[in-house]
Design a protein around this motif. Sequence first.
Motif, PDB file in Angstrom:
ATOM      1  N   ALA A   1     -15.817 -33.686 -16.545  1.00 30.25           N
ATOM      2  CA  ALA A   1     -15.028 -34.643 -15.770  1.00 30.25           C
ATOM      3  C   ALA A   1     -13.644 -34.092 -15.452  1.00 30.25           C
ATOM      4  O   ALA A   1     -13.011 -34.532 -14.483  1.00 30.25           O
ATOM      5  CB  ALA A   1     -14.906 -35.971 -16.528  1.00 30.25           C
ATOM      6  N   GLY A   2     -13.158 -33.116 -16.223  1.00 32.25           N
ATOM      7  CA  GLY A   2     -11.837 -32.532 -15.974  1.00 32.25           C
ATOM      8  C   GLY A   2     -11.748 -31.813 -14.649  1.00 32.25           C
ATOM      9  O   GLY A   2     -10.886 -32.134 -13.816  1.00 32.25           O
ATOM     10  N   PRO A   3     -12.620 -30.822 -14.370  1.00 35.01           N
ATOM     11  CA  PRO A   3     -12.541 -30.173 -13.059  1.00 35.01           C
ATOM     12  C   PRO A   3     -12.870 -31.106 -11.909  1.00 35.01           C
ATOM     13  O   PRO A   3     -12.376 -30.899 -10.796  1.00 35.01           O
ATOM     14  CB  PRO A   3     -13.560 -29.026 -13.168  1.00 35.01           C
ATOM     15  N   VAL A   4     -13.673 -32.140 -12.157  1.00 31.27           N
ATOM     16  CA  VAL A   4     -13.945 -33.125 -11.102  1.00 31.27           C
ATOM     17  C   VAL A   4     -12.658 -33.849 -10.730  1.00 31.27           C
ATOM     18  O   VAL A   4     -12.319 -33.990  -9.542  1.00 31.27           O
ATOM     19  CB  VAL A   4     -15.023 -34.132 -11.553  1.00 31.27           C
ATOM     20  N   ALA A   5     -11.906 -34.316 -11.731  1.00 33.50           N
ATOM     21  CA  ALA A   5     -10.653 -35.022 -11.462  1.00 33.50           C
ATOM     22  C   ALA A   5      -9.647 -34.106 -10.774  1.00 33.50           C
ATOM     23  O   ALA A   5      -8.910 -34.539  -9.874  1.00 33.50           O
ATOM     24  CB  ALA A   5     -10.067 -35.579 -12.760  1.00 33.50           C
ATOM     25  N   ALA A   6      -9.600 -32.840 -11.184  1.00 32.23           N
ATOM     26  CA  ALA A   6      -8.681 -31.901 -10.546  1.00 32.23           C
ATOM     27  C   ALA A   6      -9.058 -31.685  -9.081  1.00 32.23           C
ATOM     28  O   ALA A   6      -8.195 -31.713  -8.191  1.00 32.23           O
ATOM     29  CB  ALA A   6      -8.683 -30.573 -11.294  1.00 32.23           C
ATOM     30  N   ALA A   7     -10.356 -31.477  -8.828  1.00 28.37           N
ATOM     31  CA  ALA A   7     -10.793 -31.250  -7.451  1.00 28.37           C
ATOM     32  C   ALA A   7     -10.569 -32.483  -6.595  1.00 28.37           C
ATOM     33  O   ALA A   7     -10.209 -32.381  -5.413  1.00 28.37           O
ATOM     34  CB  ALA A   7     -12.271 -30.852  -7.438  1.00 28.37           C
ATOM     35  N   ALA A   8     -10.777 -33.665  -7.176  1.00 29.08           N
ATOM     36  CA  ALA A   8     -10.614 -34.902  -6.412  1.00 29.08           C
ATOM     37  C   ALA A   8      -9.167 -35.159  -6.044  1.00 29.08           C
ATOM     38  O   ALA A   8      -8.879 -35.870  -5.069  1.00 29.08           O
ATOM     39  CB  ALA A   8     -11.170 -36.090  -7.201  1.00 29.08           C
ATOM     40  N   THR A   9      -8.230 -34.587  -6.802  1.00 29.07           N
ATOM     41  CA  THR A   9      -6.806 -34.793  -6.521  1.00 29.07           C
ATOM     42  C   THR A   9      -6.140 -33.530  -5.962  1.00 29.07           C
ATOM     43  O   THR A   9      -4.927 -33.534  -5.732  1.00 29.07           O
ATOM     44  CB  THR A   9      -6.071 -35.245  -7.798  1.00 29.07           C
ATOM     45  N   GLY A  10      -6.912 -32.471  -5.783  1.00 33.98           N
ATOM     46  CA  GLY A  10      -6.377 -31.272  -5.150  1.00 33.98           C
ATOM     47  C   GLY A  10      -5.413 -30.475  -5.992  1.00 33.98           C
ATOM     48  O   GLY A  10      -4.499 -29.837  -5.462  1.00 33.98           O
TER      49      GLY A  10
ATOM     50  N   PRO B   1      -4.967 -27.603  -9.470  1.00 29.11           N
ATOM     51  CA  PRO B   1      -5.748 -26.604 -10.212  1.00 29.11           C
ATOM     52  C   PRO B   1      -6.189 -27.123 -11.577  1.00 29.11           C
ATOM     53  O   PRO B   1      -5.496 -27.933 -12.207  1.00 29.11           O
ATOM     54  CB  PRO B   1      -4.787 -25.423 -10.353  1.00 29.11           C
ATOM     55  N   ALA B   2      -7.341 -26.644 -12.017  1.00 29.04           N
ATOM     56  CA  ALA B   2      -7.845 -26.950 -13.350  1.00 29.04           C
ATOM     57  C   ALA B   2      -7.961 -25.661 -14.146  1.00 29.04           C
ATOM     58  O   ALA B   2      -8.323 -24.614 -13.612  1.00 29.04           O
ATOM     59  CB  ALA B   2      -9.212 -27.629 -13.271  1.00 29.04           C
ATOM     60  N   LEU B   3      -7.643 -25.737 -15.425  1.00 27.77           N
ATOM     61  CA  LEU B   3      -7.825 -24.627 -16.356  1.00 27.77           C
ATOM     62  C   LEU B   3      -8.751 -25.085 -17.470  1.00 27.77           C
ATOM     63  O   LEU B   3      -8.494 -26.110 -18.118  1.00 27.77           O
ATOM     64  CB  LEU B   3      -6.492 -24.186 -16.950  1.00 27.77           C
ATOM     65  N   GLY B   4      -9.847 -24.350 -17.684  1.00 31.19           N
ATOM     66  CA  GLY B   4     -10.683 -24.632 -18.827  1.00 31.19           C
ATOM     67  C   GLY B   4     -10.033 -24.119 -20.099  1.00 31.19           C
ATOM     68  O   GLY B   4      -9.279 -23.145 -20.080  1.00 31.19           O
ATOM     69  N   HIS B   5     -10.302 -24.788 -21.204  1.00 30.61           N
ATOM     70  CA  HIS B   5      -9.741 -24.398 -22.502  1.00 30.61           C
ATOM     71  C   HIS B   5     -10.906 -24.267 -23.475  1.00 30.61           C
ATOM     72  O   HIS B   5     -11.568 -25.237 -23.787  1.00 30.61           O
ATOM     73  CB  HIS B   5      -8.753 -25.465 -22.986  1.00 30.61           C
ATOM     74  N   THR B   6     -11.168 -23.051 -23.929  1.00 31.58           N
ATOM     75  CA  THR B   6     -12.240 -22.872 -24.892  1.00 31.58           C
ATOM     76  C   THR B   6     -11.739 -23.272 -26.276  1.00 31.58           C
ATOM     77  O   THR B   6     -10.538 -23.405 -26.498  1.00 31.58           O
ATOM     78  CB  THR B   6     -12.740 -21.428 -24.904  1.00 31.58           C
TER      79      THR B   6
ATOM     80  N   ALA C   1     -14.854 -25.863  -6.463  1.00 35.72           N
ATOM     81  CA  ALA C   1     -13.447 -25.917  -6.874  1.00 35.72           C
ATOM     82  C   ALA C   1     -13.364 -26.188  -8.372  1.00 35.72           C
ATOM     83  O   ALA C   1     -12.752 -27.143  -8.829  1.00 35.72           O
ATOM     84  CB  ALA C   1     -12.711 -27.002  -6.088  1.00 35.72           C
ATOM     85  N   GLY C   2     -14.010 -25.338  -9.154  1.00 36.86           N
ATOM     86  CA  GLY C   2     -13.983 -25.480 -10.603  1.00 36.86           C
ATOM     87  C   GLY C   2     -12.704 -24.909 -11.182  1.00 36.86           C
ATOM     88  O   GLY C   2     -11.719 -24.698 -10.471  1.00 36.86           O
ATOM     89  N   PRO C   3     -12.697 -24.636 -12.474  1.00 37.17           N
ATOM     90  CA  PRO C   3     -11.472 -24.111 -13.097  1.00 37.17           C
ATOM     91  C   PRO C   3     -11.067 -22.771 -12.506  1.00 37.17           C
ATOM     92  O   PRO C   3     -11.916 -21.927 -12.202  1.00 37.17           O
ATOM     93  CB  PRO C   3     -11.860 -23.983 -14.577  1.00 37.17           C
ATOM     94  N   VAL C   4      -9.764 -22.582 -12.342  1.00 34.74           N
ATOM     95  CA  VAL C   4      -9.259 -21.315 -11.796  1.00 34.74           C
ATOM     96  C   VAL C   4      -9.236 -20.227 -12.859  1.00 34.74           C
ATOM     97  O   VAL C   4      -9.034 -19.054 -12.541  1.00 34.74           O
ATOM     98  CB  VAL C   4      -7.848 -21.505 -11.202  1.00 34.74           C
ATOM     99  N   GLY C   5      -9.428 -20.606 -14.122  1.00 32.97           N
ATOM    100  CA  GLY C   5      -9.444 -19.641 -15.214  1.00 32.97           C
ATOM    101  C   GLY C   5      -9.652 -20.363 -16.531  1.00 32.97           C
ATOM    102  O   GLY C   5      -9.777 -21.591 -16.574  1.00 32.97           O
ATOM    103  N   TRP C   6      -9.680 -19.574 -17.622  1.00 26.78           N
ATOM    104  CA  TRP C   6      -9.964 -20.117 -18.947  1.00 26.78           C
ATOM    105  C   TRP C   6      -8.899 -19.666 -19.925  1.00 26.78           C
ATOM    106  O   TRP C   6      -8.590 -18.478 -20.017  1.00 26.78           O
ATOM    107  CB  TRP C   6     -11.344 -19.639 -19.420  1.00 26.78           C
ATOM    108  N   LEU C   7      -8.350 -20.619 -20.656  1.00 22.97           N
ATOM    109  CA  LEU C   7      -7.446 -20.317 -21.756  1.00 22.97           C
ATOM    110  C   LEU C   7      -8.291 -20.048 -22.995  1.00 22.97           C
ATOM    111  O   LEU C   7      -9.120 -20.878 -23.385  1.00 22.97           O
ATOM    112  CB  LEU C   7      -6.499 -21.495 -22.000  1.00 22.97           C
ATOM    113  N   ASP C   8      -8.101 -18.896 -23.608  1.00 20.48           N
ATOM    114  CA  ASP C   8      -8.987 -18.462 -24.684  1.00 20.48           C
ATOM    115  C   ASP C   8      -8.194 -18.169 -25.950  1.00 20.48           C
ATOM    116  O   ASP C   8      -7.459 -17.185 -26.022  1.00 20.48           O
ATOM    117  CB  ASP C   8      -9.748 -17.215 -24.240  1.00 20.48           C
ATOM    118  N   PRO C   9      -8.339 -19.000 -26.996  1.00 22.63           N
ATOM    119  CA  PRO C   9      -7.611 -18.754 -28.244  1.00 22.63           C
ATOM    120  C   PRO C   9      -8.316 -17.790 -29.191  1.00 22.63           C
ATOM    121  O   PRO C   9      -7.817 -17.537 -30.281  1.00 22.63           O
ATOM    122  CB  PRO C   9      -7.533 -20.154 -28.862  1.00 22.63           C
ATOM    123  N   SER C  10      -9.472 -17.267 -28.807  1.00 20.30           N
ATOM    124  CA  SER C  10     -10.163 -16.310 -29.673  1.00 20.30           C
ATOM    125  C   SER C  10      -9.393 -14.996 -29.717  1.00 20.30           C
ATOM    126  O   SER C  10      -8.934 -14.511 -28.685  1.00 20.30           O
ATOM    127  CB  SER C  10     -11.579 -16.047 -29.159  1.00 20.30           C
TER     128      SER C  10
END
Length: 413
Positions: A134-143, A145-150, A185-194
């Motif tokens: 639902a996160g990238p959906v909300a970002a795309a619906a409002t124009g 950027p979204a960042l995924g967080h692993t 229009a999914g996440p533009v990248g991923w934040l990775d704490p590994s």
Amino acid sequence: MRVLFTTWAEPAHLYSLIPLAWAARTAGHEVRIAAPPSIVPAVSRAGLVGVAVGRDVAVQQIKQRADLAPWREPGRWPRHWAAHPESLDDGQRAVLAALGDKQVAVAEAMADDLVAFARFWRPDVVVHDNLTFAGPVAAAATGVPALGHTWGSATVMRVELTGLRGAPLDSYTRLFERFGADPQAGPVGWLDPSPPSMRLPDPLPTRRFAMRYAPFNGPGLVPGWVHVKGRSPRVCVTSGISSTKVRPGELPEMVGRTLRALVARDVEVVLAVGPGQAANLGGLPSGVRVAESVPMNALLPTCAAVVHHGGSGTGLTAAAVGTPQLVLPRIPVTAEIGERVADFGAGLIPDFADQDDPEVIGACVDRLVTEPAFAGAAAALRAEIAAQPSPAATVDLLERIALGGPEAVREAA
């Protein structure tokens, strides 16, 4: 800047977001964390502002779907399967497809409220747990950027894609189309704490932004005994915050077996449990100390080893503070962290067939607390984590992406 964080079902997924959310807040930005109703109280306990969206459906989905049963069954999948999905058989690929559909169902329950809130609040950037579609959906619906967080997995597991790297699932595409948004229009990248040594290559080319893992294990108090060095090395046993739903009068099987294996050895055994769990414990072997709601990042630095189920919160917290690990994964998804820790030399993961053997468990712990190589590798892993960009430094990345668009993403990557 306004930063909208969002997650779904378990506190462990929320906790991985908290350090970055607080870093954004202390940098002067406005922060909201949107989550299903059952998770919002944990947001408040972390001192941040929560927004309840949708309804809680995740646990119900897991219990009722027969096609998800193999995901929760004991066993191991091929090593590094998330990075090499071609190693999976047809049955395992079917389980991943079912996982994707389940997460879409969770997202469908969140999406209307989340999109409505995003359209009202107008965030500049959305940061979402990697399974919160639902996160990238909300970002795309409002124009925006979204960042995924692993949350500590060794690779980004893309269960919204067929076979982890093919076309998006039809149900995922329809979720975007409901709001007139483009599923590309999914996440533009991923934040990775590994830490780098625990990362696996992604099946797809992915913009991955390194970020230091800063442990947050929930609020709590540290009792005085934690700081007292005993005669014997201290060993922590835990099944994590997502696995601490203890039935009254019972111990989880893995926990009980491990405790019985360790109390006969020359170690101080500490059982770490979550809030309200201590009163429900039954069958506790004599000599075991119970630590209830003691933050793991305060307890584990005093331990010579930790025995756990392979959860990312425990595994990465132990890595961040330099504690050797014995990982006893019961299901495929939790084996990944144990394998990577063992490959680095900072811990052990027995063969699945040996995990029920008390002698094997005891012998592994004996090695961890007596052989210096494990402590040395754990210290090296801690140093590797400490060298990554802090959550505070990552806020600058959020600012650049929110203000600079795609070009800023390319420059940052």
